[in-house]
Scaffold this motif. Structure first.
Motif, PDB file in Angstrom:
ATOM      1  N   GLN A  43      29.089  14.026   9.085  1.00 24.57           N
ATOM      2  CA  GLN A  43      28.045  14.972   8.689  1.00 24.57           C
ATOM      3  C   GLN A  43      27.546  15.689   9.944  1.00 24.57           C
ATOM      4  O   GLN A  43      27.007  15.070  10.863  1.00 24.57           O
TER       5      GLN A  43
ATOM      6  N   LYS B 247      22.386  18.882   8.097  1.00 21.62           N
ATOM      7  CA  LYS B 247      21.766  18.407   6.864  1.00 21.62           C
ATOM      8  C   LYS B 247      20.559  19.264   6.538  1.00 21.62           C
ATOM      9  O   LYS B 247      19.766  19.604   7.421  1.00 21.62           O
TER      10      LYS B 247
ATOM     11  N   GLY C 198      16.949  11.550   0.060  1.00 18.10           N
ATOM     12  CA  GLY C 198      18.080  10.663   0.296  1.00 18.10           C
ATOM     13  C   GLY C 198      18.927  10.396  -0.934  1.00 18.10           C
ATOM     14  O   GLY C 198      20.023   9.843  -0.823  1.00 18.10           O
TER      15      GLY C 198
ATOM     16  N   SER D  69      23.651  12.566  -1.251  1.00 22.96           N
ATOM     17  CA  SER D  69      24.485  12.109  -0.152  1.00 22.96           C
ATOM     18  C   SER D  69      25.879  12.692  -0.308  1.00 22.96           C
ATOM     19  O   SER D  69      26.240  13.216  -1.362  1.00 22.96           O
TER      20      SER D  69
ATOM     21  N   ARG E 208      30.149  12.761   1.525  1.00 18.73           N
ATOM     22  CA  ARG E 208      31.124  12.223   2.464  1.00 18.73           C
ATOM     23  C   ARG E 208      32.330  13.142   2.474  1.00 18.73           C
ATOM     24  O   ARG E 208      32.523  13.957   1.561  1.00 18.73           O
TER      25      ARG E 208
END
Lengths: 111, 114
Positions: free
Chosen positions: B54, B57, B62, B65, B67
Motif C-alpha cells: 500500500q 491511503k 479501517g 482494506s 491488498r
C-alpha cells in the motif's frame, strides 16, 4: 486555495460553440494535474496529464493549459459536439502522493 | 491489450455483511488505486497499491482494506457493511513508476447495501 475547485459546476452550450472551464488547485507541493472525461454510465477516461508550468496539451478539439505558479488549469473545447457531453474532472497529485479531486464540470452540448 | 476489469459488476448485500471486490489492471501495470463514488460525496480516493504494497491511503475507516497480488490484481474488502457504503467502486491501474502516470479506470462495481 485549500481544495481543488472546478468552475462552473455545470454548463449548457449549443453545438458548435467553443467553451472552457477552470480547475483551481493548491499550488504548494504540486506534482501533476490530470484531466478526465467521464460520460454517464462509463468509466473516467484520461484526457491529459500535465506536470510543468506552462504545459499545453491538445487532443483533437480539446486542449488544456497549466499554470502551477498561480494554481489553475483551463480546459478548452473547440466546436462542441453532442458527444462531448460529459463530466470533466480534474485531479491534482502532490509531491507527497496525495490526491485531490475536483467535483467536476458537467457539460451538456445541445444539438 | 485487455482493459481494466472489475468483478463483480453489481452486488447487493445487507448491513453487517462483508464484501470483496476484485480489480485486474492492464497487463504490465503495477499500480492499482481504488475510489468510491457516491452522489453526495463525488469521487473519493480509498487507497493505492504498488508492487503488492500500500503506497497511499485516503481517509476511510479501517473497515475498508485492500491488498495486491504478485500479478498486480487487487482486491478491496469492506467489512461490517453500512447503508452508506452503497456506492460505485472504481479501480484504476497505472504503470506506477511515476505519480504522474495516466490512470486507466475499470467499469466499476455497483454495491448496494440494504
Amino acid at each position: 486555495i485549500l481544495n481543488v475547485e472546478q468552475s462552473p459546476q455545470s454548463l449548457h452550450v449549443q453545438e458548435g460553440d467553443s467553451t472552457n472551464f477552470t480547475c483551481s488547485f493548491p499550488s504548494s507541493n504540486f506534482y501533476a494535474l490530470h484531466w478526465y472525461r467521464w460520460e454517464t454510465a462509463k468509466s473516467p477516461e484520461a484526457l491529459f496529464v500535465m506536470t510543468l508550468n506552462g504545459d499545453e496539451k491538445k487532443k483533437g478539439r480539446i486542449s488544456a493549459t497549466l499554470n502551477t505558479k498561480e494554481g489553475y488549469s483551463y480546459l478548452y473545447i473547440k466546436g462542441s459536439q453532442p458527444e462531448d457531453s460529459a463530466t470533466y474532472l480534474c485531479v491534482e497529485r502532490t509531491g507527497a502522493n496525495n490526491l485531490f479531486f475536483g467535483t467536476g464540470t458537467r457539460l451538456t452540448v445541445i444539438p | 491489450k485487455a482493459g481494466v476489469t472489475q468483478t463483480p459488476r453489481y452486488l447487493i448485500k445487507t448491513r453487517g455483511q462483508q464484501v470483496t471486490l476484485s480489480c485486474s489492471p492492464i497487463s504490465g501495470h503495477r499500480s492499482v488505486s481504488w475510489y468510491q463514488q457516491t452522489p453526495g460525496q463525488g469521487l473519493q480516493f480509498l487507497f493505492e497499491y504498488f508492487s503488492e504494497t500500500q503506497r497511499n491511503k485516503g481517509n476511510f475507516p479501517g473497515r475498508f482494506s485492500g491488498r495486491q497480488f504478485s500479478n498486480s490484481r487487487s482486491e478491496m474488502n469492506v467489512s461490517t457493511l453500512e447503508l452508506g457504503d452503497s456506492a460505485l467502486y472504481l479501480c484504476a491501474g497505472a504503470d506506477g513508476g511515476s505519480f504522474a502516470d495516466t490512470q486507466y479506470f475499470g467499469p466499476g462495481t455497483r454495491l448496494t447495501v440494504l
